[in-house]
Design a protein around this motif. Sequence first.
Motif, PDB file in Angstrom:
ATOM      1  N   LEU A  30      40.620  38.708  34.151  1.00 30.26           N
ATOM      2  CA  LEU A  30      39.589  37.752  33.757  1.00 30.26           C
ATOM      3  C   LEU A  30      39.954  37.112  32.430  1.00 30.26           C
ATOM      4  O   LEU A  30      40.357  37.800  31.474  1.00 30.26           O
ATOM      5  CB  LEU A  30      38.232  38.452  33.657  1.00 30.26           C
ATOM      6  N   HIS A  31      39.829  35.785  32.362  1.00 27.00           N
ATOM      7  CA  HIS A  31      40.111  35.057  31.119  1.00 27.00           C
ATOM      8  C   HIS A  31      39.105  35.493  30.055  1.00 27.00           C
ATOM      9  O   HIS A  31      37.910  35.668  30.336  1.00 27.00           O
ATOM     10  CB  HIS A  31      39.998  33.552  31.370  1.00 27.00           C
ATOM     11  N   PRO A  32      39.558  35.704  28.792  1.00 26.80           N
ATOM     12  CA  PRO A  32      38.634  36.220  27.771  1.00 26.80           C
ATOM     13  C   PRO A  32      37.558  35.231  27.337  1.00 26.80           C
ATOM     14  O   PRO A  32      36.560  35.648  26.742  1.00 26.80           O
ATOM     15  CB  PRO A  32      39.570  36.561  26.609  1.00 26.80           C
ATOM     16  N   ARG A  33      37.743  33.929  27.630  1.00 26.48           N
ATOM     17  CA  ARG A  33      36.781  32.944  27.117  1.00 26.48           C
ATOM     18  C   ARG A  33      36.190  32.048  28.202  1.00 26.48           C
ATOM     19  O   ARG A  33      35.159  31.428  27.971  1.00 26.48           O
ATOM     20  CB  ARG A  33      37.457  32.071  26.059  1.00 26.48           C
ATOM     21  N   LYS A  34      36.840  31.925  29.328  1.00 21.77           N
ATOM     22  CA  LYS A  34      36.385  31.008  30.363  1.00 21.77           C
ATOM     23  C   LYS A  34      36.169  31.758  31.666  1.00 21.77           C
ATOM     24  O   LYS A  34      36.669  32.870  31.850  1.00 21.77           O
ATOM     25  CB  LYS A  34      37.409  29.879  30.570  1.00 21.77           C
ATOM     26  N   GLN A  35      35.423  31.130  32.573  1.00 21.48           N
ATOM     27  CA  GLN A  35      35.176  31.710  33.887  1.00 21.48           C
ATOM     28  C   GLN A  35      36.371  31.408  34.801  1.00 21.48           C
ATOM     29  O   GLN A  35      36.282  30.649  35.760  1.00 21.48           O
ATOM     30  CB  GLN A  35      33.878  31.142  34.490  1.00 21.48           C
ATOM     31  N   ILE A  36      37.490  32.027  34.459  1.00 23.19           N
ATOM     32  CA  ILE A  36      38.742  31.838  35.195  1.00 23.19           C
ATOM     33  C   ILE A  36      39.347  33.216  35.438  1.00 23.19           C
ATOM     34  O   ILE A  36      39.326  34.079  34.547  1.00 23.19           O
ATOM     35  CB  ILE A  36      39.726  30.950  34.418  1.00 23.19           C
ATOM     36  N   ILE A  37      39.875  33.410  36.621  1.00 22.81           N
ATOM     37  CA  ILE A  37      40.567  34.658  36.930  1.00 22.81           C
ATOM     38  C   ILE A  37      42.001  34.345  37.322  1.00 22.81           C
ATOM     39  O   ILE A  37      42.311  33.247  37.795  1.00 22.81           O
ATOM     40  CB  ILE A  37      39.880  35.437  38.071  1.00 22.81           C
ATOM     41  N   ALA A  38      42.874  35.316  37.078  1.00 20.57           N
ATOM     42  CA  ALA A  38      44.269  35.233  37.503  1.00 20.57           C
ATOM     43  C   ALA A  38      44.512  36.290  38.570  1.00 20.57           C
ATOM     44  O   ALA A  38      44.016  37.415  38.461  1.00 20.57           O
ATOM     45  CB  ALA A  38      45.216  35.445  36.331  1.00 20.57           C
ATOM     46  N   THR A  39      45.260  35.934  39.611  1.00 25.90           N
ATOM     47  CA  THR A  39      45.582  36.867  40.693  1.00 25.90           C
ATOM     48  C   THR A  39      47.093  36.939  40.862  1.00 25.90           C
ATOM     49  O   THR A  39      47.803  35.954  40.639  1.00 25.90           O
ATOM     50  CB  THR A  39      44.953  36.418  42.023  1.00 25.90           C
ATOM     51  N   LEU A  89      41.526  26.083  42.635  1.00 26.17           N
ATOM     52  CA  LEU A  89      42.831  26.473  42.118  1.00 26.17           C
ATOM     53  C   LEU A  89      43.134  25.708  40.836  1.00 26.17           C
ATOM     54  O   LEU A  89      43.058  24.480  40.796  1.00 26.17           O
ATOM     55  CB  LEU A  89      43.917  26.214  43.167  1.00 26.17           C
ATOM     56  N   VAL A  90      43.510  26.440  39.760  1.00 21.43           N
ATOM     57  CA  VAL A  90      43.786  25.830  38.465  1.00 21.43           C
ATOM     58  C   VAL A  90      45.287  25.721  38.217  1.00 21.43           C
ATOM     59  O   VAL A  90      45.789  24.686  37.792  1.00 21.43           O
ATOM     60  CB  VAL A  90      43.119  26.639  37.337  1.00 21.43           C
ATOM     61  N   MET A  91      46.032  26.798  38.506  1.00 24.92           N
ATOM     62  CA  MET A  91      47.454  26.804  38.182  1.00 24.92           C
ATOM     63  C   MET A  91      48.163  27.824  39.064  1.00 24.92           C
ATOM     64  O   MET A  91      47.571  28.812  39.493  1.00 24.92           O
ATOM     65  CB  MET A  91      47.670  27.144  36.696  1.00 24.92           C
ATOM     66  N   THR A  92      49.459  27.579  39.322  1.00 27.45           N
ATOM     67  CA  THR A  92      50.294  28.498  40.089  1.00 27.45           C
ATOM     68  C   THR A  92      51.575  28.755  39.319  1.00 27.45           C
ATOM     69  O   THR A  92      52.167  27.825  38.765  1.00 27.45           O
ATOM     70  CB  THR A  92      50.637  27.918  41.479  1.00 27.45           C
ATOM     71  N   GLY A  93      52.000  30.028  39.264  1.00 25.99           N
ATOM     72  CA  GLY A  93      53.226  30.382  38.557  1.00 25.99           C
ATOM     73  C   GLY A  93      54.239  31.009  39.492  1.00 25.99           C
ATOM     74  O   GLY A  93      53.903  31.920  40.251  1.00 25.99           O
ATOM     75  N   THR A 144      54.191  35.266  43.525  1.00 19.31           N
ATOM     76  CA  THR A 144      53.540  34.266  42.680  1.00 19.31           C
ATOM     77  C   THR A 144      52.297  34.845  42.026  1.00 19.31           C
ATOM     78  O   THR A 144      51.768  35.880  42.435  1.00 19.31           O
ATOM     79  CB  THR A 144      53.143  33.029  43.500  1.00 19.31           C
ATOM     80  N   TRP A 145      51.821  34.138  40.980  1.00 13.24           N
ATOM     81  CA  TRP A 145      50.508  34.382  40.402  1.00 13.24           C
ATOM     82  C   TRP A 145      49.751  33.055  40.378  1.00 13.24           C
ATOM     83  O   TRP A 145      50.349  31.981  40.317  1.00 13.24           O
ATOM     84  CB  TRP A 145      50.613  34.981  39.002  1.00 13.24           C
ATOM     85  N   LYS A 146      48.426  33.141  40.441  1.00 13.32           N
ATOM     86  CA  LYS A 146      47.603  31.935  40.473  1.00 13.32           C
ATOM     87  C   LYS A 146      46.376  32.133  39.594  1.00 13.32           C
ATOM     88  O   LYS A 146      45.936  33.253  39.361  1.00 13.32           O
ATOM     89  CB  LYS A 146      47.169  31.594  41.905  1.00 13.32           C
ATOM     90  N   MET A 147      45.823  30.978  39.140  1.00  8.67           N
ATOM     91  CA  MET A 147      44.584  30.980  38.353  1.00  8.67           C
ATOM     92  C   MET A 147      43.523  30.224  39.122  1.00  8.67           C
ATOM     93  O   MET A 147      43.783  29.151  39.684  1.00  8.67           O
ATOM     94  CB  MET A 147      44.823  30.353  36.973  1.00  8.67           C
ATOM     95  N   TRP A 148      42.291  30.802  39.124  1.00 12.59           N
ATOM     96  CA  TRP A 148      41.189  30.235  39.902  1.00 12.59           C
ATOM     97  C   TRP A 148      39.946  30.126  39.025  1.00 12.59           C
ATOM     98  O   TRP A 148      39.719  30.965  38.142  1.00 12.59           O
ATOM     99  CB  TRP A 148      40.864  31.127  41.099  1.00 12.59           C
ATOM    100  N   ALA A 149      39.174  29.082  39.296  1.00 11.06           N
ATOM    101  CA  ALA A 149      37.864  28.957  38.659  1.00 11.06           C
ATOM    102  C   ALA A 149      36.847  29.728  39.501  1.00 11.06           C
ATOM    103  O   ALA A 149      36.829  29.627  40.722  1.00 11.06           O
ATOM    104  CB  ALA A 149      37.454  27.488  38.553  1.00 11.06           C
TER     105      ALA A 149
END
Length: 619
Positions: A348-357, A374-378, A363-368
């Motif tokens: 869980l992001h420390p400041r925003k309602q965003i999670i990373a999986t 979907l916010v970002m993919t690595g 791969t890893w991804k970020m979600w709202a």
Amino acid sequence: MADEQAYYIEKHEIPVDSDEEFNYEEIPLEDDYTSVVEEDLDTALRVINEAKGDAEAANVQGTQLERSILTTRPEVVDDFVRNFLVRMGMQKTLNTFQCEWYELQQKGAIRDDYSTDVPDVYTQNGNLETETKYLRKEVEKFKKAAMQAREAYVKLRKERDYHRMHHRRVVQEKNALVTEIKKLKAHYASYEPTLRHLKTKYETAMKEKMLSKLEKDRALGQVTGLQNTLKNIDALKDTSSVGAPPFMPAPSQRMCKKGLELSVDENGLGPSQRALVEERKKQEAGKDMANAGQQKKHENDSEFPVDSGINPYLIYAKNSPGHLTRTGGFRLTSTYQAHSLAVSSIALHPRKQIIATTSDDFTWKMWAVPSGDLVMTGEGHTDWVSSCDFHPSGGKLATGSGDTTVKIWDFSKAECVHTFMEHKHAVWGVSWHACGDFLATCSMDNTSKVWDLNSLRCRYTLRGHTDSVNSVQYVPYSNTILTSSADKTLSLWDTRTGLCAQTFYGHMYSINSATFNTKGDTIASCDSYGNLKLFDVRTLGQLASVDIGPHPTNHVSFDSSGQLLAVSSNDSTVKMYEVSSGKVTSLIGHEDAVQATLFDRAGEFLVSAGSDYTVRIWS
């Protein structure tokens, strides 16, 4: 009166037979009877069965004979017509026909040839028609039975093919595993000479260390004795300068004193004493140089903060869990497919309602959340990504992978800014220090490491576990980390010194996950047999033990209040454990094993991820 009126035509008397007057003839036993008596039980049963068969055959022949004897009387024309009308249900026509028939018959208008029998062909046609209808019904019935049998056969054939394919796949996997095991055995066997050599070197070094320690103690004793001798000599010099010695030394003492006076230097030390003092100085100089080498630091090394940080999230620990105050608890509100393979962890992001999986698809991804956008993919790892954790500032992400590397991703640059590669096996977990300058990782190589993000090097390697270290977590706002291992133990480590501060025992199976509550006074851990345990950090005792198996538990997490635990289970459910009451409930929704769970800071919703490629939000 009755006897007087009886009239007899002829009177006879019938004598009563007596058994005593009849002469019985003795019948001798024949040989055939004796042989029958001596037959065994099987022969007797066979004879009885043959008799029954003969009787049934006789009955069948008798029935056929009776049927052949019986003759069928053919129908007359009017009866044939009546039966036809009755069979067809033509009641009005039947009534009209009967009226007209009897009327014409009374008038004599019906000729004799009209009352003759119906030809047999019509009777046979009627019988054949009836038999045809019956046979058609039988054909339909057998047709349905044949179709059902065909469907059952097709289904069984498909199941047979499926199980055959599954069997082949299992055999292939077994052969592959056997090959891998043989390779591992050969690999480990190749290390045996090296291990023996290292063991010999270690024993030799320990012996040298013990010898050096004994020499050191002996030298210290000699130095202490020399210092006492020097004090006595100085006292003698002082008394001689005054001219009035307090006592007269014995002859032997005078000789020693004379000898010392002949060979001492300006400090009052003899040759042997000077040699010992010089050797002692050399040893101390070498020790100082070694200490200086050990304490040598990299110019960019970070300083560990003072272990007195205040956790700002303690305010949430005073609130009761939301699901305990709402009727019905958590409910599944949204589901979205996050990856193409199993999802292994969430952060869980420390400041925003965003999670990373992270996922087994490399791969890893970020979600709202909770929208699921979907916010970002690595992409960059060459094997499954096992874990991730956000930097306390929220601008970076650390990921660990089965390719033995740890990567640091910078969101502002949208790329991987550094890769740590000192682990020898797969990396299972990562955790940031609250200051953001240090990162702790754990691996299958039985070690944990503390990395300095400023000097980009490993500050400490934590060795002590004897099996794979499966999870690592920094205690909130402190320099202590918690590790759980497949050797069935939990350990607390001081990252400033790299030493183990405390070890917890109690599990009987491999521990898959461990975590602290918000206050930092309770540890929760779960193992591969579905056992959940709680430990008190202050008393080092076990608070509770709950069996929620038999399926393995993969991950455990506290909510912000510390009163509720979410445990991921291999039975595709999330187990909710209430610390105060010990009550266990299940959240059902996943279609495969649940790998990770996470509460938000305020306890409003719960996020879970599993092997069914999905992320689910419960609120």
